[in-house]
Design a protein around this motif. Structure first.
Motif, PDB file in Angstrom:
ATOM      1  N   ALA A   1     -32.441 -52.986 -39.651  1.00  0.00           N
ATOM      2  CA  ALA A   1     -31.363 -52.656 -38.719  1.00  0.00           C
ATOM      3  C   ALA A   1     -30.697 -53.917 -38.182  1.00  0.00           C
ATOM      4  CB  ALA A   1     -31.914 -51.813 -37.571  1.00  0.00           C
ATOM      5  N   ALA A   2     -31.504 -54.919 -37.824  1.00  0.00           N
ATOM      6  CA  ALA A   2     -30.938 -56.169 -37.320  1.00  0.00           C
ATOM      7  C   ALA A   2     -30.133 -56.885 -38.401  1.00  0.00           C
ATOM      8  CB  ALA A   2     -32.065 -57.066 -36.807  1.00  0.00           C
ATOM      9  N   LYS A   3     -30.585 -56.795 -39.661  1.00  0.00           N
ATOM     10  CA  LYS A   3     -29.881 -57.431 -40.762  1.00  0.00           C
ATOM     11  C   LYS A   3     -28.500 -56.819 -40.979  1.00  0.00           C
ATOM     12  CE  LYS A   3     -32.443 -58.022 -44.316  1.00  0.00           C
ATOM     13  NZ  LYS A   3     -33.185 -57.706 -45.566  1.00  0.00           N
ATOM     14  N   LEU A   4     -28.391 -55.506 -40.735  1.00  0.00           N
ATOM     15  CA  LEU A   4     -27.127 -54.796 -40.948  1.00  0.00           C
ATOM     16  C   LEU A   4     -26.239 -54.807 -39.718  1.00  0.00           C
ATOM     17  CD1 LEU A   4     -28.392 -51.729 -43.012  1.00  0.00           C
ATOM     18  CD2 LEU A   4     -27.238 -53.764 -43.855  1.00  0.00           C
ATOM     19  N   GLY A   5     -26.659 -55.475 -38.646  1.00  0.00           N
ATOM     20  CA  GLY A   5     -25.783 -55.640 -37.488  1.00  0.00           C
ATOM     21  C   GLY A   5     -25.928 -54.616 -36.390  1.00  0.00           C
ATOM     22  N   PHE A   6     -26.987 -53.822 -36.383  1.00  0.00           N
ATOM     23  CA  PHE A   6     -27.203 -52.865 -35.297  1.00  0.00           C
ATOM     24  C   PHE A   6     -27.655 -53.613 -34.041  1.00  0.00           C
ATOM     25  CE2 PHE A   6     -27.338 -50.100 -38.940  1.00  0.00           C
ATOM     26  CZ  PHE A   6     -26.754 -48.934 -38.484  1.00  0.00           C
ATOM     27  N   GLY A   7     -27.203 -53.144 -32.873  1.00  0.00           N
ATOM     28  CA  GLY A   7     -27.526 -53.819 -31.624  1.00  0.00           C
ATOM     29  C   GLY A   7     -28.605 -53.159 -30.815  1.00  0.00           C
ATOM     30  N   LYS A   8     -28.879 -51.883 -31.048  1.00  0.00           N
ATOM     31  CA  LYS A   8     -29.876 -51.156 -30.246  1.00  0.00           C
ATOM     32  C   LYS A   8     -30.662 -50.231 -31.158  1.00  0.00           C
ATOM     33  CE  LYS A   8     -28.592 -49.634 -26.229  1.00  0.00           C
ATOM     34  NZ  LYS A   8     -27.978 -48.815 -25.160  1.00  0.00           N
ATOM     35  N   CYS A   9     -31.966 -50.154 -30.927  1.00  0.00           N
ATOM     36  CA  CYS A   9     -32.837 -49.315 -31.746  1.00  0.00           C
ATOM     37  C   CYS A   9     -33.734 -48.491 -30.835  1.00  0.00           C
ATOM     38  CB  CYS A   9     -33.668 -50.190 -32.682  1.00  0.00           C
ATOM     39  SG  CYS A   9     -34.584 -49.261 -33.920  1.00  0.00           S
ATOM     40  N   ILE A  10     -33.724 -47.184 -31.019  1.00  0.00           N
ATOM     41  CA  ILE A  10     -34.564 -46.259 -30.249  1.00  0.00           C
ATOM     42  C   ILE A  10     -35.797 -45.952 -31.091  1.00  0.00           C
ATOM     43  CG2 ILE A  10     -34.640 -44.096 -28.983  1.00  0.00           C
ATOM     44  CD1 ILE A  10     -32.532 -46.054 -27.990  1.00  0.00           C
ATOM     45  N   VAL A  11     -36.985 -46.311 -30.560  1.00  0.00           N
ATOM     46  CA  VAL A  11     -38.223 -46.145 -31.310  1.00  0.00           C
ATOM     47  C   VAL A  11     -39.243 -45.412 -30.437  1.00  0.00           C
ATOM     48  CG1 VAL A  11     -37.779 -48.294 -32.551  1.00  0.00           C
ATOM     49  CG2 VAL A  11     -39.244 -48.319 -30.524  1.00  0.00           C
ATOM     50  N   PRO A  12     -40.297 -44.850 -31.035  1.00  0.00           N
ATOM     51  CA  PRO A  12     -41.382 -44.264 -30.234  1.00  0.00           C
ATOM     52  C   PRO A  12     -42.040 -45.316 -29.346  1.00  0.00           C
ATOM     53  CG  PRO A  12     -41.511 -43.537 -32.524  1.00  0.00           C
ATOM     54  CD  PRO A  12     -40.472 -44.606 -32.477  1.00  0.00           C
ATOM     55  N   LYS A  13     -42.435 -44.907 -28.145  1.00  0.00           N
ATOM     56  CA  LYS A  13     -42.991 -45.849 -27.175  1.00  0.00           C
ATOM     57  C   LYS A  13     -44.288 -46.464 -27.675  1.00  0.00           C
ATOM     58  CE  LYS A  13     -43.693 -46.228 -22.189  1.00  0.00           C
ATOM     59  NZ  LYS A  13     -43.667 -45.484 -20.893  1.00  0.00           N
ATOM     60  N   TYR A  14     -45.061 -45.727 -28.431  1.00  0.00           N
ATOM     61  CA  TYR A  14     -46.324 -46.250 -28.951  1.00  0.00           C
ATOM     62  C   TYR A  14     -46.082 -47.411 -29.907  1.00  0.00           C
ATOM     63  CZ  TYR A  14     -50.888 -46.417 -31.217  1.00  0.00           C
ATOM     64  OH  TYR A  14     -52.085 -46.846 -31.720  1.00  0.00           O
ATOM     65  N   ASN A  15     -45.011 -47.311 -30.729  1.00  0.00           N
ATOM     66  CA  ASN A  15     -44.695 -48.392 -31.664  1.00  0.00           C
ATOM     67  C   ASN A  15     -44.184 -49.638 -30.949  1.00  0.00           C
ATOM     68  OD1 ASN A  15     -43.725 -45.833 -33.793  1.00  0.00           O
ATOM     69  ND2 ASN A  15     -45.202 -47.370 -34.448  1.00  0.00           N
ATOM     70  N   LEU A  16     -43.634 -49.470 -29.745  1.00  0.00           N
ATOM     71  CA  LEU A  16     -43.061 -50.596 -29.027  1.00  0.00           C
ATOM     72  C   LEU A  16     -44.108 -51.662 -28.724  1.00  0.00           C
ATOM     73  CD1 LEU A  16     -40.408 -51.611 -27.755  1.00  0.00           C
ATOM     74  CD2 LEU A  16     -41.103 -50.500 -25.624  1.00  0.00           C
ATOM     75  N   LYS A  17     -45.366 -51.244 -28.542  1.00  0.00           N
ATOM     76  CA  LYS A  17     -46.422 -52.184 -28.187  1.00  0.00           C
ATOM     77  C   LYS A  17     -46.763 -53.132 -29.332  1.00  0.00           C
ATOM     78  CE  LYS A  17     -48.500 -48.534 -25.338  1.00  0.00           C
ATOM     79  NZ  LYS A  17     -49.715 -47.694 -25.119  1.00  0.00           N
ATOM     80  N   LYS A  18     -46.472 -52.727 -30.564  1.00  0.00           N
ATOM     81  CA  LYS A  18     -46.886 -53.516 -31.729  1.00  0.00           C
ATOM     82  C   LYS A  18     -45.743 -54.314 -32.343  1.00  0.00           C
ATOM     83  CE  LYS A  18     -50.470 -50.150 -32.923  1.00  0.00           C
ATOM     84  NZ  LYS A  18     -51.053 -49.310 -33.996  1.00  0.00           N
ATOM     85  N   ILE A  19     -44.580 -54.315 -31.690  1.00  0.00           N
ATOM     86  CA  ILE A  19     -43.425 -55.024 -32.233  1.00  0.00           C
ATOM     87  C   ILE A  19     -43.445 -56.472 -31.749  1.00  0.00           C
ATOM     88  CG2 ILE A  19     -40.910 -55.116 -32.312  1.00  0.00           C
ATOM     89  CD1 ILE A  19     -40.892 -52.109 -31.907  1.00  0.00           C
ATOM     90  N   ALA A  20     -43.224 -57.402 -32.653  1.00  0.00           N
ATOM     91  CA  ALA A  20     -43.249 -58.820 -32.311  1.00  0.00           C
ATOM     92  C   ALA A  20     -42.092 -59.183 -31.386  1.00  0.00           C
ATOM     93  CB  ALA A  20     -43.194 -59.660 -33.585  1.00  0.00           C
TER      94      ALA A  20
END
Length: 457
Positions: free
Chosen positions: A414-433
């Motif tokens: 998503a970042a490579k294609l130019g998206f500015g905001k990403c909505i993800v599950p809260k559980y996955n948020l803890k494991k994102i660098a």
């Protein structure tokens, strides 16, 4: 005295044989699939044709060397991805798809890309040599290592393969091949099964990869009994709407690689061209400031692909509202609508709801639930989802957003294609660098209400 002719009934789905007719097949329980065939006892010549030169050898497991395993590079990176890295020696690959979708075109293009030192035998039972030459000229195929054979006798073809020993063999198509000793006509269940068995034994004995083309029936399945797909090593399906120029190659079965990978091609005047960035292709031309549109990110094997989900919600003119889904499972869509009504308070009981995936892509991953729900609510409230927003997550019956796999890969794409905001599950948020969060705004949500509030005001 002539041998007695015997009539049997064979199921067109599973190959079950019976002496009497059944309305429902006892083997696969499908209705109206028992077809009458004339079965003549095999002669000694026919039996020897199966046994000669096909004797096996006993090996010790520890004595078998796998370091010398070699795969042929087809020259098409998308095809190599689906096959698991290339064409394995001694493998039998079945390529199926609708008429005119590009199966024969792909085979000829492979001949052009393969190493010139390899000997290729192209066997056609549907076209003459002159017709093949015309198509090869249109596609720009000028391979000197390509030999053409227009023949339908399977035994003669196998004998020729044993004598010539080509490096790769292509059969177009299996429904036109026949064995003379069998009384059934070409394309029948018996002929398709037995000819495939003979090609399989030839491929394994001589260690030559064979690619066979299979027709599909009106249900979209490969014509012939299901046992045909059990015989081969890999089953590849060409998918795509004939109204679109894009084609998707998907592996349904693969003994030498993953069945989750897909290859994307575009049909042009000069043949099939590879699409290296399917995400850009699928989300190009998105309408601006239009409600009912949201981008989803799905995983096809190891590749994240962006897909635009469109929804249209309008008041119904009938007593029962209409529900239509194109590219999405209808039952999944109905479940999401029920969750929206019960858990989020959006009443859709008097609204027609239509869901469409742009580009002819079929989405069956649960991670697309959140994007579908956002598209429905966006159309219902007539408020567009911002263009730079991406959403993915599985929705449970309680309205909660469940975690999905490969979250970081989706966000990187998503970042490579130019998206500015990403909505993800809260559980996955803890494991994102933390480095990813600096490139794109990542918002974690635990239920569908939070997801709507984050992007739809």
């Amino acid at each position: 005295m002539a041998s007695k002719v015997k009539t049997v009934f064979v199921c067109s789905k599973c190959g079950y044989e019976s002496a009497k007719w059944f309305g429902q097949c006892p083997g696969c329980h499908e209705w109206d699939t028992m077809n009458e065939e004339v079965k003549v006892p095999q002669t000694v010549t026919a039996k020897r044709a199966y046994s000669d030169n096909f004797h096996g050898k006993v090996y010790k497991l520890n004595d078998i060397d796998t370091d010398t395993e070699h795969r042929y590079d087809t020259g098409l990176h998308e095809l190599n991805r689906v096959l698991g890295g290339g064409l394995v020696k001694g493998s039998l690959v079945l390529l199926g798809g609708d008429p005119g979708i590009g199966k024969s075109t792909m085979l000829l293009q492979i001949c052009q890309y393969l190493d010139s030192k390899l000997k290729i035998l192209y066997v056609s039972g549907e076209e003459s040599a002159h017709q093949l030459k015309l198509r090869a000229s249109r596609l720009g195929v000028t391979a000197d290592n390509l030999s053409l054979l227009c023949e339908t006798d399977t035994q003669y073809i196998c004998e020729l393969i044993s004598a010539e020993k080509p490096d790769i063999v292509m059969i177009d198509s299996i429904q036109t091949m026949n064995i003379a000793e069998l009384s059934s006509s070409s394309g029948s269940i018996t002929q398709v099964r037995e000819t495939t068995n003979m090609f399989m034994r030839t491929a394994k004995t001589l260690n030559i990869p064979i690619i066979i083309v299979g027709h599909v029936n009106k249900d979209g399945n490969i014509a012939g009994p299901k046992v045909l797909e059990h015989i081969v090593d890999a089953v590849l399906y060409f998918e795509g709407d004939r109204n679109f120029s894009y084609r998707i190659l998907r592996a349904v079965k693969n003994r030498y690689g993953s069945t989750n990978e897909i290859g994307v091609f575009e049909m042009l005047d000069n043949g099939l061209n590879e699409v290296e960035n399917p995400s850009m292709m699928l989300i190009s031309g998105r309408p601006k400031n239009t409600s009912g549109s949201c981008v989803a990110c799905i995983m096809e094997g190891s590749r994240p692909i962006m897909a635009e989900v469109q929804s249209l919600v309008t008041p119904t003119g009938f007593g029962t509202p209409r529900r239509m889904a194109n590219g999405v499972d209808y039952n999944r869509m109905s479940m999401l609508i029920a969750v929206l009504e019960k858990r989020a308070g959006y009443f859709l009981g008097n609204m027609d709801c239509y869901i469409n995936i742009i580009g002819g892509l079929k989405v069956d991953e649960p991670a697309s639930d959140l994007s579908i729900a956002l598209a429905i609510v966006s159309s219902l409230k007539d408020k567009p989802v911002p263009e730079d927003v991406l959403a993915f997550g599985e929705i449970g019956l309680g309205g909660e957003i469940r975690a999905v796999n490969s979250c970081e890969q989706r966000i990187k794409e998503a970042a490579k294609l130019g998206f500015g905001k990403c909505i993800v599950p809260k559980y996955n948020l803890k494991k994102i660098a933390g480095s990813l969060k600096a490139d794109i705004e990542v918002i974690g949500v635990s239920n569908i209400r939070q997801a709507f509030e984050a992007i739809i005001n």
